[in-house]
Design a protein around this motif. Structure first.
Motif, PDB file in Angstrom:
ATOM      1  N   LEU A 117       0.831  -1.206   0.000  1.00 47.94           N
ATOM      2  CA  LEU A 117       0.000   0.000   0.000  1.00 47.94           C
ATOM      3  C   LEU A 117       0.868   1.259   0.000  1.00 47.94           C
ATOM      4  O   LEU A 117       0.596   2.210  -0.740  1.00 47.94           O
ATOM      5  CB  LEU A 117      -0.942  -0.006   1.204  1.00 47.94           C
ATOM      6  CG  LEU A 117      -1.838   1.214   1.366  1.00 47.94           C
ATOM      7  CD1 LEU A 117      -2.824   1.313   0.211  1.00 47.94           C
ATOM      8  CD2 LEU A 117      -2.564   1.151   2.694  1.00 47.94           C
ATOM      9  N   MET A 118       1.919   1.261   0.807  1.00 49.87           N
ATOM     10  CA  MET A 118       2.823   2.415   0.828  1.00 49.87           C
ATOM     11  C   MET A 118       3.489   2.613  -0.532  1.00 49.87           C
ATOM     12  O   MET A 118       3.639   3.746  -0.995  1.00 49.87           O
ATOM     13  CB  MET A 118       3.889   2.248   1.925  1.00 49.87           C
ATOM     14  CG  MET A 118       3.367   2.475   3.325  1.00 49.87           C
ATOM     15  SD  MET A 118       4.671   2.481   4.557  1.00 49.87           S
ATOM     16  CE  MET A 118       4.698   0.775   5.031  1.00 49.87           C
ATOM     17  N   MET A 127       6.583   8.472   2.084  1.00 47.79           N
ATOM     18  CA  MET A 127       6.296   7.058   1.802  1.00 47.79           C
ATOM     19  C   MET A 127       7.587   6.265   1.626  1.00 47.79           C
ATOM     20  O   MET A 127       7.673   5.130   2.058  1.00 47.79           O
ATOM     21  CB  MET A 127       5.408   6.914   0.569  1.00 47.79           C
ATOM     22  CG  MET A 127       3.961   7.244   0.798  1.00 47.79           C
ATOM     23  SD  MET A 127       3.142   6.120   1.961  1.00 47.79           S
ATOM     24  CE  MET A 127       3.116   7.107   3.444  1.00 47.79           C
ATOM     25  N   TRP A 128       8.586   6.857   0.995  1.00 46.70           N
ATOM     26  CA  TRP A 128       9.867   6.158   0.820  1.00 46.70           C
ATOM     27  C   TRP A 128      10.506   5.871   2.175  1.00 46.70           C
ATOM     28  O   TRP A 128      10.969   4.751   2.425  1.00 46.70           O
ATOM     29  CB  TRP A 128      10.810   6.977  -0.057  1.00 46.70           C
ATOM     30  CG  TRP A 128      12.133   6.310  -0.233  1.00 46.70           C
ATOM     31  CD1 TRP A 128      13.322   6.680   0.310  1.00 46.70           C
ATOM     32  CD2 TRP A 128      12.397   5.131  -0.980  1.00 46.70           C
ATOM     33  NE1 TRP A 128      14.309   5.799  -0.059  1.00 46.70           N
ATOM     34  CE2 TRP A 128      13.769   4.837  -0.853  1.00 46.70           C
ATOM     35  CE3 TRP A 128      11.604   4.288  -1.754  1.00 46.70           C
ATOM     36  CZ2 TRP A 128      14.355   3.749  -1.459  1.00 46.70           C
ATOM     37  CZ3 TRP A 128      12.210   3.191  -2.358  1.00 46.70           C
ATOM     38  CH2 TRP A 128      13.559   2.939  -2.208  1.00 46.70           C
ATOM     39  N   LEU A 129      10.519   6.853   3.050  1.00 44.61           N
ATOM     40  CA  LEU A 129      11.087   6.671   4.386  1.00 44.61           C
ATOM     41  C   LEU A 129      10.371   5.555   5.129  1.00 44.61           C
ATOM     42  O   LEU A 129      11.002   4.640   5.665  1.00 44.61           O
ATOM     43  CB  LEU A 129      11.001   7.991   5.173  1.00 44.61           C
ATOM     44  CG  LEU A 129      11.399   7.930   6.639  1.00 44.61           C
ATOM     45  CD1 LEU A 129      12.900   7.735   6.765  1.00 44.61           C
ATOM     46  CD2 LEU A 129      10.967   9.196   7.356  1.00 44.61           C
ATOM     47  N   VAL A 159      10.895   1.946   3.428  1.00 41.42           N
ATOM     48  CA  VAL A 159      12.199   1.324   3.671  1.00 41.42           C
ATOM     49  C   VAL A 159      12.306   0.811   5.103  1.00 41.42           C
ATOM     50  O   VAL A 159      12.695  -0.344   5.342  1.00 41.42           O
ATOM     51  CB  VAL A 159      13.346   2.319   3.358  1.00 41.42           C
ATOM     52  CG1 VAL A 159      14.675   1.817   3.879  1.00 41.42           C
ATOM     53  CG2 VAL A 159      13.425   2.576   1.866  1.00 41.42           C
ATOM     54  N   LEU A 160      11.944   1.637   6.078  1.00 42.35           N
ATOM     55  CA  LEU A 160      12.101   1.220   7.472  1.00 42.35           C
ATOM     56  C   LEU A 160      11.066   0.173   7.880  1.00 42.35           C
ATOM     57  O   LEU A 160      11.383  -0.756   8.632  1.00 42.35           O
ATOM     58  CB  LEU A 160      12.066   2.439   8.392  1.00 42.35           C
ATOM     59  CG  LEU A 160      13.268   3.376   8.221  1.00 42.35           C
ATOM     60  CD1 LEU A 160      13.127   4.612   9.084  1.00 42.35           C
ATOM     61  CD2 LEU A 160      14.570   2.663   8.524  1.00 42.35           C
ATOM     62  N   TRP A 161       9.835   0.297   7.413  1.00 43.74           N
ATOM     63  CA  TRP A 161       8.811  -0.709   7.698  1.00 43.74           C
ATOM     64  C   TRP A 161       9.216  -2.053   7.080  1.00 43.74           C
ATOM     65  O   TRP A 161       9.126  -3.094   7.722  1.00 43.74           O
ATOM     66  CB  TRP A 161       7.454  -0.258   7.159  1.00 43.74           C
ATOM     67  CG  TRP A 161       6.357  -1.238   7.415  1.00 43.74           C
ATOM     68  CD1 TRP A 161       5.946  -2.239   6.574  1.00 43.74           C
ATOM     69  CD2 TRP A 161       5.556  -1.344   8.589  1.00 43.74           C
ATOM     70  NE1 TRP A 161       4.919  -2.937   7.162  1.00 43.74           N
ATOM     71  CE2 TRP A 161       4.666  -2.410   8.401  1.00 43.74           C
ATOM     72  CE3 TRP A 161       5.498  -0.625   9.778  1.00 43.74           C
ATOM     73  CZ2 TRP A 161       3.728  -2.783   9.350  1.00 43.74           C
ATOM     74  CZ3 TRP A 161       4.562  -0.997  10.721  1.00 43.74           C
ATOM     75  CH2 TRP A 161       3.691  -2.058  10.513  1.00 43.74           C
TER      76      TRP A 161
END
Length: 175
Positions: A20-21, A53-55, A58-60
């Motif tokens: 979804l992100m 969303m990129w941040l 990547v971390l999720w």
């Protein structure tokens, strides 16, 4: 058996949220192109949403979706030794990472909570909310490496201490 089912369910939901992100990021990117080049109306919120969303993506993904065998590693020494030495190296590496993340966690939480005084330019997302994903990531890494340490010390991974099996690092393999 029930814990494994719950683990698989949560893993799939983490993957769904990651997808979804990625979709939100891609749509915002396409909107940015359309507004700028087709309508000649540059927008800032689309760029900001793409970066947010990129941040989070990547971390999720690194915290909840990436499996241990999918991580990038330089295992030239690790793969060249026997099972006992591999387990020791895995335990030492896990201890080092646990120590570093535990040492940095109070400062990370302090900094993230301090950032409530600022927000993003267009979407007005408070920075403490925006960067809270790093706290989640750090805690997830701590839990993951505590599990890796436990497997290395107890020898319960059933993989001769190689630390690279997808089956042992995902909810599907934890029965």
């Amino acid at each position: 058996m029930r814990i494994a089912q719950i683990g698989r369910f949560l893993y799939r939901r983490a993957e769904n949220l990651l997808a979804l992100m990625l979709a939100v990021m891609f749509i915002a990117f396409l909107l940015q192109i359309a507004f700028r080049y087709l309508l000649n109306l540059p927008t800032g919120w689309t760029s900001e949403l793409t970066v947010v969303m990129w941040l989070w993506l990547v971390l999720w993904g690194a915290a909840f979706v990436l499996r241990e065998d999918e991580e990038i590693r330089f295992d030239l020494l690790h793969s060249g030794v026997g099972p006992r030495a591999r387990r020791i190296m895995t335990a030492v590496g896990a201890l080092a990472l646990i120590g570093l993340y535990l040492l940095s966690l109070p400062a990370v939480v302090d900094y993230v909570t301090f950032m409530k005084v600022q927000s993003t330019a267009y979407l007005k997302i408070r920075f403490d909310h925006l960067f809270s994903i790093y706290v989640v990531f750090a805690v997830a890494v701590l839990v993951r490496y505590l599990w890796i340490l436990w497997r290395a010390v107890s020898g319960s991974d059933g993989r001769s201490g190689d630390g690279n099996s997808a089956a042992a690092s995902t909810p599907e393999g934890q029965a």
